[in-house]
Design an enzyme around this catalytic site. Structure first.
Site, PDB file in Angstrom:
ATOM      1  CB  CYS A  84     -56.504 117.672  39.603  1.00  0.00           C
ATOM      2  SG  CYS A  84     -56.583 116.936  41.228  1.00  0.00           S
ATOM      3  CD  GLU A 119     -52.306 107.874  24.157  1.00  0.00           C
ATOM      4  OE1 GLU A 119     -51.682 108.921  24.385  1.00  0.00           O
ATOM      5  OE2 GLU A 119     -52.116 107.189  23.143  1.00  0.00           O
ATOM      6  CD  GLU A 274     -54.876 107.071  19.402  1.00  0.00           C
ATOM      7  OE1 GLU A 274     -53.748 107.513  19.140  1.00  0.00           O
ATOM      8  OE2 GLU A 274     -55.627 107.586  20.244  1.00  0.00           O
ATOM      9  CD1 TRP A 282     -46.594 112.046  17.762  1.00  0.00           C
ATOM     10  CD2 TRP A 282     -44.912 110.907  18.705  1.00  0.00           C
ATOM     11  NE1 TRP A 282     -46.996 110.733  17.858  1.00  0.00           N
ATOM     12  CE2 TRP A 282     -45.978 110.018  18.435  1.00  0.00           C
ATOM     13  CE3 TRP A 282     -43.763 110.401  19.300  1.00  0.00           C
ATOM     14  CZ2 TRP A 282     -45.921 108.651  18.735  1.00  0.00           C
ATOM     15  CZ3 TRP A 282     -43.698 109.050  19.602  1.00  0.00           C
ATOM     16  CH2 TRP A 282     -44.775 108.191  19.318  1.00  0.00           C
ATOM     17  CD  GLU A 322     -51.955 114.851  17.701  1.00  0.00           C
ATOM     18  OE1 GLU A 322     -53.198 114.748  17.567  1.00  0.00           O
ATOM     19  OE2 GLU A 322     -51.284 114.154  18.464  1.00  0.00           O
ATOM     20  CE  LYS A 323     -49.456 123.494  11.063  1.00  0.00           C
ATOM     21  NZ  LYS A 323     -49.071 123.654  12.477  1.00  0.00           N
ATOM     22  CG  PHE A 324     -47.415 118.898   9.163  1.00  0.00           C
ATOM     23  CD1 PHE A 324     -47.887 119.005   7.856  1.00  0.00           C
ATOM     24  CD2 PHE A 324     -47.031 120.055   9.825  1.00  0.00           C
ATOM     25  CE1 PHE A 324     -47.957 120.232   7.218  1.00  0.00           C
ATOM     26  CE2 PHE A 324     -47.097 121.296   9.199  1.00  0.00           C
ATOM     27  CZ  PHE A 324     -47.565 121.383   7.892  1.00  0.00           C
TER      28      PHE A 324
HETATM   29  C1  GAL Z   1     -51.904 109.272  20.733  1.00  0.00           C
HETATM   30  C2  GAL Z   1     -53.130 110.080  21.103  1.00  0.00           C
HETATM   31  C3  GAL Z   1     -53.764 110.714  19.888  1.00  0.00           C
HETATM   32  C4  GAL Z   1     -52.737 111.368  19.012  1.00  0.00           C
HETATM   33  C5  GAL Z   1     -51.682 110.361  18.672  1.00  0.00           C
HETATM   34  C6  GAL Z   1     -50.597 110.920  17.773  1.00  0.00           C
HETATM   35  O1  GAL Z   1     -51.068 109.051  21.819  1.00  0.00           O
HETATM   36  O2  GAL Z   1     -54.085 109.287  21.764  1.00  0.00           O
HETATM   37  O3  GAL Z   1     -54.701 111.678  20.333  1.00  0.00           O
HETATM   38  O4  GAL Z   1     -52.186 112.441  19.704  1.00  0.00           O
HETATM   39  O5  GAL Z   1     -51.063 109.913  19.840  1.00  0.00           O
HETATM   40  O6  GAL Z   1     -49.623 109.939  17.502  1.00  0.00           O
END
Ligand code: GAL
Length: 660
Positions: A84, A119, A274, A282, A322-324
Site C-alpha cells: 500500500c 517499476e 533493463e 513471461w 524467473e529461473k528461465f
Molecule cells: C522487469 C522487472 C524485473 C524482472 C523482469 C523480467 O519488469 O523489473 O525484476 O522481473 O521484468 O522480464
C-alpha cells in the site's frame, strides 16, 4: 563481469529480506562484500531501495502494508509490487531501511546512482487509501457542490452528500475515475519523494532514478518530475514470428517508447535500465534473439537517447518465477555462450563511445502523448468503443517520421513547444486547460500543428465542451465537428484529395473507424469523403493562423495517407533527417550530437542485407576507428555507428528540399 565488458551493476532490487531478515535485525555483510569487490574491479554500483517486494515478516506483522484489490480483498502476500502506498507503517519501514542503506553506502566510491524501488505500478483500495483520496478531493474541490458539478454526478442520482461517500468502484462517473488515477499518481509521487528523503540527506551528490515500465497506471511524466534521471525497462516482442523477415513493426513501437522516455525530461538522455540479453519467460512464446539482435536492439536504445545498456539479469537463479528468464550467465556458470559473447561485444562497442554520454537527439517535431487522455479515452463510452486505439494512433502518426530518420520527441501536453517546428496532436480527446492557448501561440509564431479526429471533446473532469468538438481548439483549427460516424471493423470510406490541394496527396485513400463530419469556419478543405451521405464533406483541412498553420485530419486513414501526407509535410517544414532521401525498408537512421561530435546510427531491422549512402562529412566507424566508406553495407539485423566532428554537422541537416 569484466570479461563481459560490464562496468555497472544494479544491486539490491527486492533484497529486503536479505538486508533485514527479521524486524530490526540488519545484515549488510553481503552487500559490503559486493561494494568491496566492485571497487576493486572498477565497477560502478546502482544501489536499489528494496520497497518493490516486502519480506514475509513485515506483511504478517502489519497487515495494513498489504495492498487491497478492487474486490476489497487484501493481498495474501504473493508475487511483488503488492504494498500500500499510503500505509504509515510501510512508509516508516521503508524510510528506516533506506536510511540505513544511505548512511552505509551513500558516500562509497562505487556508488553511481540510487535506483528507487522497482517499476512502481498498481492501485490499492484499502481504507487508508480511500481516506487519503477523500482528503485529496476535498483539497482539490473545496466543496461537495463543486465536486458534484465537476463530475456531473446528479446523473443516475449519484450526487455525493458527504466526502466519505466518494468511492472509486463506480466507473460511470468518468471524472471520478480520472481523479482516482491522478490521486494514485500523486500518491506514488509522494511515496517516491518519501523514499528519497534519506537518500538526499546522506548522499546528496548521488543522482536518483526509478525504473519505469511505462504502462497505464500512473502519469509517468509526473513521476519523472521527482527524479534526476529517467530509466526504463524494455522488453519488446522481437521475433514473435521467428521466420519473419522484418522486425520493423516491433522496432517502431520500441522506438516510440524510447522517445517517450527521452521526452520525460525535456529530451535529456535516459537509461535503458533493463532488457533481456536473450529471452524472456513471461509471454506465451519467447523465441531466442537471433544473432545480431542483441547488438541491434541495444544500439537502438542508445540511438534514441539512452546513456546505458543494462541487462536483467546477470545470472539465472535456480528457482522461482524467473529461473528461465534470460541472463548474461546461464545456470551453467561459464562464459562460453553466444549470449555472453554478444553481451561482451556490445560492451566493447559502448567503451568506444564515451562521447555519447549526455549527447542529445536533435528533434524539431513533437508528438503529444497524454496519460490523462489515455485514461479518459479508455473510460469513455462512445459510438466507437471497439476501435479506440489511442496508443496505436499515436504510433501511426510517429511512423512516417521514424521511417524517414526524422527525430520526434514524445512530449506531455504540459511541455514547452517553442523549440519545435511541428507539433502532432493525435486523438487528444481530453483537452487540458490552457493547451489550446499554448498551441495557438505556437502556431501564431509560425509553428505547425496537426490535430486529428477525437480531439477536444472533454475538459479535465471529463465534461463535454458546450461548444462541441474540437472545443477550445476550434478557432485555431478553423473547423467545428458536427457529428462523427463510427464504422464497424471492415467498413471503409474513401478520402479523395481536392484537385488543387497538393500536400503530397494522390489517388483515393481509405478511412476506417472514425469519420468526423466537419464544418469549415475559416479552414480550407484539402480532401473530402467520397462516399455515404457525407460525400463531399471535408476529410482534411488546413487553417492559416498568424504565421503558422493548423491541420485537422478528420478520419482514421490508411498507411499510404499517413506516408504521403506526413512525409510531404516533413519535407515542406524541412525537418532534419539523419540521412537524406528514402531509407531502404527496415533500415532506420538516427543522430545524436554533443558539442563536439555527431553520432550516426544505422540500424537494419530486416533479415536481409541493405546499403545506404553517407553524405560527405568526415565520418569514421566507431568500432574500427577507420574512415567510413561512402556506401555503408548493413548485414541482416546489422548496426553501424559512425562519428564525425560536429563541424560537419550541417551536412546531414535540412537536405530535403521543400516538395512543391
Ligand atoms: C522487469 C522487472 C524485473 C524482472 C523482469 C523480467 O519488469 O523489473 O525484476 O522481473 O521484468 O522480464
Amino acid at each position: 563481469m569484466r570479461a563481459a565488458n560490464i562496468n555497472t551493476i544494479t544491486v539490491g532490487v527486492f533484497a529486503w529480506a536479505a538486508l533485514e531478515p527479521e524486524e530490526g535485525r540488519f545484515e549488510f555483510g553481503w552487500l559490503d562484500d559486493v561494494f568491496e569487490r566492485a571497487e576493486k574491479s572498477g565497477i560502478r554500483v546502482i544501489l536499489a531501495t528494496p520497497s518493490g517486494g516486502k519480506p514475509n515478516w513485515l506483511a504478517h506483522a502489519y497487515p495494513e502494508v498489504r495492498r487491497v484489490g478492487e474486490n476489497g480483498r487484501r493481498d495474501p502476500q504473493q508475487w511483488r509490487h503488492n504494498h500500500c502506498l499510503t500505509s504509515p507503517v510501510y512508509r516508516s519501514k521503508v524510510r528506516e531501511i533506506n536510511t540505513r542503506l544511505a548512511q552505509r553506502y551513500g558516500a562509497r566510491q562505487p556508488l553511481a546512482m540510487w535506483h528507487v524501488s522497482n517499476e512502481y505500478l498498481g492501485y490499492c483500495y484499502c481504507d487508508l487509501c480511500m481516506g487519503a483520496f477523500q482528503s485529496w478531493l476535498r483539497a482539490r474541490y473545496g466543496t461537495l457542490d463543486r465536486l458534484n458539478d465537476a463530475y456531473w454526478s446528479r446523473f443516475w442520482s449519484h450526487t455525493f452528500t458527504a466526502w466519505e461517500e466518494v468511492q472509486v468502484i463506480d466507473s460511470s462517473i468518468h471524472g471520478l475515475s480520472l481523479d482516482w488515477k491522478r490521486f494514485m499518481t500523486a500518491q506514488c509521487a509522494d511515496f517516491l519523494r518519501a523514499e528519497m528523503v534519506p537518500l538526499r540527506k546522506h548522499s546528496p551528490e548521488t543522482p536518483v532514478t526509478t525504473n519505469f515500465h511505462t504502462i497505464e497506471h500512473y502519469d509517468y511524466f509526473r513521476l519523472a518530475e521527482e527524479i534526476d534521471v529517467v530509466s526504463w525497462d524494455s522488453y519488446p516482442d522481437w521475433h514473435a514470428d521467428p521466420d519473419g523477415l522484418d522486425e520493423s513493426a516491433v522496432a517502431a513501437e520500441t522506438a516510440f517508447r524510447f522517445d517517450l522516455n527521452r521526452g520525460m525530461k525535456g529530451g535529456k538522455p535516459f537509461l535503458l535500465m533493463e532488457c533481456t540479453p536473450s529471452q524472456i519467460n513471461w509471454r506465451d512464446v519467447s523465441p531466442l534473439r537471433r544473432p545480431g539482435m542483441l547488438r541491434l536492439s541495444s544500439l537502438q536504445a542508445v540511438a534514441h537517447g539512452s546513456d546505458a545498456v543494462c541487462y536483467f539479469q546477470i545470472r539465472k537463479g535456480l528457482g522461482g518465477a524467473e529461473k528461465f528468464h534470460g541472463a548474461v550467465i546461464d545456470h551453467a556458470g561459464h562464459a562460453q555462450t553466444r549470449t555472453f559473447r554478444e553481451v561482451a561485444a556490445v560492451g566493447a562497442t559502448l567503451e568506444k563511445l564515451p562521447g555519447i554520454v549526455g549527447a542529445r537527439v536533435p528533434a524539431k517535431a513533437a508528438l503529444i502523448f497524454d496519460w490523462e487522455n489515455l485514461w479518459a479515452i479508455d473510460g469513455a463510452r462512445t459510438p466507437q468503443n471497439k476501435h479506440k486505439e489511442y496508443r496505436e494512433t499515436c504510433l501511426s502518426h510517429y511512423l512516417p517520421f521514424w521511417k524517414r530518420g526524422i527525430a520526434v520527441d514524445i512530449v506531455s501536453s504540459r511541455s514547452e513547444f517553442s523549440s519545435y517546428d511541428l507539433v502532432l496532436v493525435p486523438m487528444l480527446y481530453l483537452l487540458p486547460e490552457g493547451l489550446a492557448e499554448r498551441l495557438s501561440a505556437f502556431v501564431a509564431k509560425g509553428g505547425t500543428v496537426v490535430a486529428t479526429y477525437q480531439t477536444g471533446y472533454v475538459n479535465e473532469t471529463d465534461l463535454c465542451f458546450q461548444t462541441g468538438a474540437p472545443g477550445p481548439l476550434s478557432e485555431l483549427l478553423g473547423i467545428r465537428v458536427e457529428e462523427f460516424d463510427a464504422l464497424p471493423d471492415s467498413s471503409r470510406r474513401s478520402v479523395i484529395p481536392r484537385d488543387s490541394a497538393g500536400h503530397g496527396l494522390s489517388g483515393d485513400y481509405e478511412a476506417r473507424h472514425f469519420l468526423d463530419i466537419v464544418r469549415c469556419e475559416g479552414a480550407e478543405a484539402l480532401a473530402e469523403y467520397g462516399g455515404d451521405f457525407y460525400a463531399g464533406s471535408p476529410a482534411l483541412t488546413v487553417n492559416s493562423f498568424g504565421s503558422g498553420r493548423a491541420y485537422y485530419v478528420a478520419s482514421r486513414n490508411d498507411e499510404r495517407f499517413q506516408d504521403d501526407f506526413f512525409g510531404h509535410l516533413a519535407g515542406r517544414l524541412r525537418l532534419p533527417q539523419a540521412l537524406p532521401g528514402p531509407l531502404p525498408p527496415g533500415v532506420t537512421a538516427h543522430i545524436r550530437e554533443s558539442g563536439s561530435e555527431r553520432f550516426l546510427f544505422l540500424l537494419n531491422f530486416a533479415r536481409r542485407e541493405s546499403a545506404v549512402s553517407l553524405p560527405p562529412g568526415g565520418w569514421s566507424d566507431v568500432d574500427t576507428g577507420e574512415p567510413a566508406e561512402p556506401d555503408i553495407r548493413l548485414g541482416a539485423f546489422g548496426a553501424r555507428i559512425l562519428r564525425s566532428p560536429a563541424a560537419h554537422a550541417q551536412h546531414t541537416k535540412n537536405l530535403e528540399a521543400p516538395n512543391p
